[in-house]
Design a protein around this motif. Structure first.
Motif, PDB file in Angstrom:
ATOM      1  N   PRO A   1      87.670  81.325  46.703  1.00 25.41           N
ATOM      2  CA  PRO A   1      88.580  82.327  46.118  1.00 25.41           C
ATOM      3  C   PRO A   1      87.859  83.643  45.868  1.00 25.41           C
ATOM      4  O   PRO A   1      86.706  83.679  45.445  1.00 25.41           O
ATOM      5  N   SER A   2      88.564  84.733  46.135  1.00 29.88           N
ATOM      6  CA  SER A   2      87.997  86.048  45.869  1.00 29.88           C
ATOM      7  C   SER A   2      87.892  86.300  44.381  1.00 29.88           C
ATOM      8  O   SER A   2      86.904  86.823  43.890  1.00 29.88           O
ATOM      9  N   GLU A   3      88.904  85.928  43.651  1.00 31.65           N
ATOM     10  CA  GLU A   3      88.892  86.033  42.205  1.00 31.65           C
ATOM     11  C   GLU A   3      89.186  84.649  41.658  1.00 31.65           C
ATOM     12  O   GLU A   3      90.345  84.283  41.473  1.00 31.65           O
ATOM     13  N   PRO A   4      88.173  83.834  41.400  1.00 27.96           N
ATOM     14  CA  PRO A   4      88.415  82.439  41.019  1.00 27.96           C
ATOM     15  C   PRO A   4      89.243  82.284  39.766  1.00 27.96           C
ATOM     16  O   PRO A   4      90.072  81.400  39.686  1.00 27.96           O
ATOM     17  N   THR A   5      89.086  83.180  38.788  1.00 33.31           N
ATOM     18  CA  THR A   5      89.828  83.040  37.528  1.00 33.31           C
ATOM     19  C   THR A   5      90.420  84.387  37.133  1.00 33.31           C
ATOM     20  O   THR A   5      89.925  85.059  36.217  1.00 33.31           O
ATOM     21  N   PRO A   6      91.452  84.818  37.806  1.00 36.19           N
ATOM     22  CA  PRO A   6      92.082  86.100  37.414  1.00 36.19           C
ATOM     23  C   PRO A   6      92.707  85.968  36.033  1.00 36.19           C
ATOM     24  O   PRO A   6      93.437  85.033  35.759  1.00 36.19           O
ATOM     25  N   GLU A   7      92.407  86.914  35.194  1.00 33.21           N
ATOM     26  CA  GLU A   7      92.897  86.854  33.827  1.00 33.21           C
ATOM     27  C   GLU A   7      94.030  87.845  33.562  1.00 33.21           C
ATOM     28  O   GLU A   7      94.746  87.707  32.576  1.00 33.21           O
ATOM     29  N   ALA A   8      94.196  88.825  34.439  1.00 35.72           N
ATOM     30  CA  ALA A   8      95.251  89.810  34.210  1.00 35.72           C
ATOM     31  C   ALA A   8      95.770  90.313  35.540  1.00 35.72           C
ATOM     32  O   ALA A   8      95.027  90.460  36.502  1.00 35.72           O
ATOM     33  N   GLY A   9      97.055  90.567  35.569  1.00 33.43           N
ATOM     34  CA  GLY A   9      97.663  91.136  36.753  1.00 33.43           C
ATOM     35  C   GLY A   9      97.750  90.164  37.891  1.00 33.43           C
ATOM     36  O   GLY A   9      97.392  88.992  37.793  1.00 33.43           O
ATOM     37  N   LEU A  10      98.267  90.667  39.010  1.00 32.54           N
ATOM     38  CA  LEU A  10      98.416  89.858  40.203  1.00 32.54           C
ATOM     39  C   LEU A  10      97.166  89.973  41.055  1.00 32.54           C
ATOM     40  O   LEU A  10      96.541  91.020  41.133  1.00 32.54           O
ATOM     41  N   SER A  11      96.828  88.872  41.710  1.00 31.23           N
ATOM     42  CA  SER A  11      95.666  88.849  42.586  1.00 31.23           C
ATOM     43  C   SER A  11      96.100  88.369  43.948  1.00 31.23           C
ATOM     44  O   SER A  11      96.444  87.203  44.114  1.00 31.23           O
ATOM     45  N   ASP A  12      96.115  89.252  44.915  1.00 26.73           N
ATOM     46  CA  ASP A  12      96.516  88.894  46.270  1.00 26.73           C
ATOM     47  C   ASP A  12      95.296  88.520  47.089  1.00 26.73           C
ATOM     48  O   ASP A  12      94.243  89.151  46.989  1.00 26.73           O
ATOM     49  N   GLN A  13      95.471  87.505  47.910  1.00 26.12           N
ATOM     50  CA  GLN A  13      94.429  87.103  48.853  1.00 26.12           C
ATOM     51  C   GLN A  13      95.012  87.162  50.257  1.00 26.12           C
ATOM     52  O   GLN A  13      95.943  86.425  50.576  1.00 26.12           O
ATOM     53  N   VAL A  14      94.445  88.017  51.062  1.00 29.70           N
ATOM     54  CA  VAL A  14      94.875  88.136  52.448  1.00 29.70           C
ATOM     55  C   VAL A  14      94.006  87.214  53.283  1.00 29.70           C
ATOM     56  O   VAL A  14      92.786  87.359  53.326  1.00 29.70           O
ATOM     57  N   ILE A  15      94.623  86.256  53.938  1.00 34.06           N
ATOM     58  CA  ILE A  15      93.901  85.236  54.697  1.00 34.06           C
ATOM     59  C   ILE A  15      94.488  85.181  56.095  1.00 34.06           C
ATOM     60  O   ILE A  15      95.714  85.144  56.267  1.00 34.06           O
ATOM     61  N   PHE A  16      93.626  85.155  57.116  1.00 34.81           N
ATOM     62  CA  PHE A  16      94.038  84.979  58.497  1.00 34.81           C
ATOM     63  C   PHE A  16      93.495  83.649  59.010  1.00 34.81           C
ATOM     64  O   PHE A  16      92.312  83.356  58.866  1.00 34.81           O
ATOM     65  N   VAL A  17      94.362  82.844  59.571  1.00 37.56           N
ATOM     66  CA  VAL A  17      93.983  81.558  60.162  1.00 37.56           C
ATOM     67  C   VAL A  17      94.149  81.674  61.666  1.00 37.56           C
ATOM     68  O   VAL A  17      95.272  81.837  62.162  1.00 37.56           O
ATOM     69  N   ASP A  18      93.064  81.598  62.416  1.00 42.79           N
ATOM     70  CA  ASP A  18      93.081  81.664  63.876  1.00 42.79           C
ATOM     71  C   ASP A  18      92.966  80.258  64.432  1.00 42.79           C
ATOM     72  O   ASP A  18      92.048  79.500  64.065  1.00 42.79           O
TER      73      ASP A  18
END
Length: 689
Positions: free
Chosen positions: A103-120
Motif C-alpha cells: 500500500p502507498s499509504e498503509p494507514t490513511p488517517e484523513a481524507g481519501l487515498s486513491d491508489q492507481v494500479i495497472f495489472v498487465d
C-alpha cells in the motif's frame, strides 16, 4: 498445494475474527498477446490494502500467463503456473496465486487515498488460455494489540499484515499458532518498505524471521522501527525439510551399490583370513573349550621344575629363554609367586639373617630400576591383577571420550551439510569436486564411504584381542605355568583402547568429510594423535609394565595436545607469540619425558627438578666427564630430542598453516623413532633389555 490456517495474536488472547469471503470474476483472453490495464482507483476510494488473485487452468509450463502489477512505488510480477524449487531441483507448480500489493499509504488517517494500479496480463501462447483475475480489498489489514486474527496461506498465496505501535507500548510479542505441525512456515517482521519480500526464495532477505511448525513467537521493540510500524509476513514453504521434516529421497544409482558392495567385500576378506588363521592354530576365532598343553610345553615345564629343584641359576618368570639374558644373571620374581626361585639353602644364609641381605636391598624399586642391566622381571614385579585393572581403565576411558566427543561432532557436520543444501553455498565446505559423488543429502558420499575400512578393521582388531584375552584367562583357570609365568606380561587394556581409537578415527574422519573445512579438520586428526600415543604407550608397556603412564595422565596429555591443536587453528596462522609459546612447551615437555624415561620414573618432576638437573649436569659432565650409565637409553633420547627440537625450530621459523598436520607429524615421527629403537634393541640384546 500446502495450505495453512494461522491465527495471529499480537500480545493477547487467541480470538477468531474470521476472514472476508472471496468473489471471483472471470476474464477470458482470446489474443496471442493479451494486455489488460484497469485503473481501479474508482472501485475502492478508501483502500487499506489490495489483494490480487489470479488463476489459470493451463498447466503448460512452456507458455505461462504473465502478470505484472504496476504501482506508484514499485512493480510486482509473477507467472501462472507459479514454480517453486526445492531440494535436488524438484519443482512444485501452483495454478492459483494471490499477492497483497504494497500500500502507498498503509494507514490513511484523513481524507481519501486513491491508489492507481495497472495489472498487465500477457502470454506468448499460440492458443487461447483461460484465466481468472480478482482484485479485492482487505478490510482487516492492520493487526490490533491483544486481538487475534485468523487467515489461510499457501506457498503461492503468502500473506502479510500491518502493525502500528500504540503510544504507550514499547515492545510487543507476535504469537503465531498453527493447527497442524506441517507444512513448514516462515514468520518475518519487515520494515515498511516496498517491495515486501513475501516469497519462499526471498523472505529471508529482509528483517528478522523464524521458521515454525505449530508455534512461533517474535519479540519486536519500537526502537528498532523509526516509523513505529512494521509488516508481519507469513510464507509457507513448499517442502518441510527446513523445519525438521522428512527430506525427499533422491534417486539411487547402481554405481553406489556396487562401490559399497566392493568395499565391504574387500574388508570382509580380512575377517575370512583371520578365521582361517585362527582355525589353523586349532582354536578358531573364539575358542570354546579349555586349552590343552602341547608336548613341547610340557617338556619345558618339567625342565624348569627340575632346575628349580636342583637350585641352579635359572631365569625368573617373565624371562623365558627367548626374552632373558644369555648371561644367566639372577633376577627377581613377582611377589605373588612366592620366594625367589633358586635361592641358596646354605646355613650361612640363616646365620646372616640379622643383616641386610641382597634380596631385601633389591626390593627397593629405587635400587632395582637404577641398575645398569635391567631385565623384564625387574619392571614387572607388581601384582598381575592390579596392573591388568590399571590398563583396563584405558579401554573404559576412551569409550567415554569417544561418546562425548563424537556426538557433538556428528550434530555439527549435519548442520553444516543442511546449510549447504539450503543455501547452495559450497564455500562452506570444500571438497574435491572433480571426484565428488553425492548421495541423498550428502554432497560427497564417496569420501565418507572411504572411511569404512577404519571401522571394520578396528572391529576386527577388537575381535582378535578378545580372542587372545579369552585364551589367556582360560590359561589362568588351567593354572598353565608356562603361559602365566613366562614371556612378556599379558595386559590387554591398551589393545582394546587402540581398537576403539581406530574405529573412532573412521567415524570422525567420515564426519569431517561430510563438510571438510579448515576449522573442523581437528575432527579428522584428534584420534590420530590418540592412536599414535597409544601405540607408543603399548610398546613401552611391553617391557615396562610397572612404570607405564596411567590412563588418566595419558588422556590428560592427549587433551592438552588437542587444546593446543585448537589454539593452533585459531592463532597459528600469523601470530608469532603462539609459535614461541608452543615451541617452548614442546622442548620442555621433551626434556621432562626424556628424564622420566632415562631414570625409569625415579627422577621426580617438581619444583626442585631444575636444581637436581643442574647437579647431575655438573657432576656427570663438568666435574667428571664420565660415560653415561645407560648408554642405549641415552642414544635414543639424544636422537629423539634432536628430532623434536628440529620440529620446534621448523615451526618457529616457517609457521606452517596446517597446524593439525604439523602436530600429527610430530606424533608419527616419535612413534616411528621409538618403534625403530624397540626393534634395534631386540635384535641387539635379544634377551637383555
Amino acid at each position: 498445494g500446502n495450505q495453512q490456517s494461522l491465527p495471529v495474536l499480537v500480545d493477547g488472547v487467541n480470538k477468531d475474527d474470521g476472514h472476508p469471503g472471496v468473489n471471483y470474476s472471470r476474464v477470458w483472453s482470446s489474443l496471442l498477446f493479451c494486455l489488460l490495464q484497469t485503473p481501479i482507483s474508482t472501485l475502492f476510494p478508501q483502500v487499506d490494502a489490495v489483494r490480487v488473485y489470479v488463476n489459470s487452468s493451463s498447466e503448460n509450463l512452456q507458455y505461462p500467463v504473465l502478470f505484472v502489477v504496476r504501482q506508484q512505488k514499485g512493480v510486482l510480477s509473477w507467472q501462472v503456473p507459479l514454480i517453486f524449487r526445492g531440494l535436488y531441483q524438484r519443482t512444485y507448480n501452483y495454478q492459483e496465486v494471490s499477492r497483497t500489493l504494497c500500500p502507498s499509504e498503509p494507514t490513511p488517517e484523513a481524507g481519501l487515498s486513491d491508489q492507481v494500479i495497472f495489472v498487465d496480463v500477457a502470454s506468448m501462447a499460440p492458443f487461447d488460455i483461460a484465466y481468472e483475475l480478482l482484485v479485492t480489498r482487505l478490510n482487516n489489514f492492520q493487526l490490533e494489540t491483544n486481538k487475534a486474527f485468523n487467515f489461510t496461506a499457501s506457498p503461492s498465496q503468502p500473506q502479510y499484515f500491518l502493525y502500528k505501535f500504540p503510544q504507550d507500548v514499547d515492545s510487543v510479542i507476535i504469537k503465531v499458532i498453527s493447527d497442524a505441525v506441517y507444512p513448514c512456515s516462515v514468520v518475518s517482521v519487515q520494515d515498511i518498505v516496498c517491495p515486501v519480500y513475501d516469497l519462499d526464495h526471498n523472505v529471508e532477505f529482509n528483517g528478522v524471521y523464524q521458521s515454525m511448525t505449530k508455534q512461533a513467537a517474535i519479540t519486536v521493540q519500537k526502537k528498532d522501527f523509526p516509523g513505529e510500524q512494521f509488516f508481519v509476513v507469513f510464507v509457507i514453504k513448499p517442502e518441510d525439510y527446513a523445519c525438521g521434516g522428512s527430506v525427499p529421497s533422491s534417486i539411487h544409482e547402481s554405481v553406489y551399490v556396487q562401490a559399497m558392495f566392493f568395499s565391504f567385500l574387500s574388508f570382509l576378506s580380512f575377517y575370512l583370513v583371520s578365521v582361517v588363521v585362527g582355525c589353523d592354530h586349532g582354536t578358531g576365532l573364539f575358542p570354546e573349550m579349555a586349552l590343552s598343553a602341547s608336548p613341547s610345553r610340557v617338556a619345558s615345564i618339567w625342565a624348569v621344575t627340575l632346575l628349580l629343584s636342583i637350585g641352579g641359576p635359572v631365569s625368573s618368570p617373565h624371562s623365558v629363554p627367548d626374552e632373558s639374558s644369555s648371561s644367566g644373571g639372577r633376577q627377581l620374581s613377582s611377589p605373588e609367586r612366592g620366594p625367589q626361585a633358586g635361592s641358596d639353602t646354605d646355613s650361612s644364609v640363616e646365620e646372616e639373617s640379622d643383616f641386610d641381605t641382597m634380596p631385601e636391598i633389591e626390593s627397593d624399586k629405587n635400587v632395582i630400576r637404577t641398575k645398569v642391566f635391567l631385565y623384564l622381571s625387574d619392571l614387572s614385579r607388581k601384582d598381575r591383577r592390579i596392573v591388568s585393572k590399571k590398563y583396563k581403565i584405558y579401554f573404559w576411558n576412551i569409550i567415554t571420550i569417544a561418546v562425548f566427543y563424537a556426538l557433538p561432532v556428528i550434530q555439527l557436520v549435519i548442520t553444516y551439510q543442511t546449510v549447504v543444501n539450503v543455501t547452495g553455498n559450497q564455500d562452506i565446505c570444500y571438497y574435491n569436486f572433480l571426484c565428488a559423488h553425492p548421495l541423498g543429502v550428502l554432497s560427497a558420499f564417496n569420501n565418507i564411504l572411504s572411511n569404512v575400512g577404519h571401522m571394520l578393521l578396528g572391529f576386527l582388531f577388537l575381535l582378535i584381542v578378545l580372542r587372545r584375552d579369552i585364551l589367556h584367562r582360560r590359561a589362568m583357570e588351567m593354572k598353565d605355568v608356562y603361559t602365566l609365568d613366562y614371556g612378556i606380561p599379558k595386559h590387554f587394556g591398551l589393545f582394546y583402547a587402540m581398537g576403539i581409537a581406530l574405529m573412532m578415527e573412521g567415524v570422525l574422519s567420515a564426519c569431517y568429510h561430510v563438510c571438510p573445512n579448515y576449522s573442523n579438520f581437528q575432527f579428522d586428526t584428534s584420534f590420530m594423535y590418540m592412536i599414535a600415543g597409544l601405540c607408543m604407550l603399548k610398546l613401552y608397556q611391553t617391557r615396562h609394565p610397572d612404570i607405564n603412564a596411567s590412563a588418566y595422565s595419558a588422556y590428560a596429555s592427549f587433551a592438552v595436545v588437542i587444546c593446543l591443536a585448537v589454539l593452533g587453528v585459531v592463532f597459528g596462522k600469523n601470530d608469532m607469540w603462539f609459535w614461541v609459546i608452543f615451541s617452548v612447551i614442546h622442548v620442555v615437555a621433551s626434556l621432562a619425558l626424556s628424564t622420566q624415561i632415562y631414570y625409569m620414573g625415579r627422577f621426580k618432576i617438581d619444583l626442585g627438578i631444575f636444581r637436581r638437573a643442574a647437579m647431575v649436569l655438573y657432576t656427570d659432565c663438568i666435574q667428571q666427564c664420565s660415560r653415561p650409565m645407560y648408554m642405549d637409553r641415552m642414544v635414543l633420547l639424544i636422537v629423539g630430542n634432536l628430532v623434536n627440537w628440529s620440529f620446534a625450530i621448523f615451526g618457529l621459523v616457517y609457521r606452517p598453516r596446517d597446524f593439525a598436520s604439523y602436530i600429527l607429524g610430530i606424533f608419527i615421527c616419535n612413534l616411528l623413532l621409538y618403534l625403530a629403537f624397540y626393534i634395534i634393541m631386540k635384535v641387539k640384546h635379544r634377551k637383555l633389555w
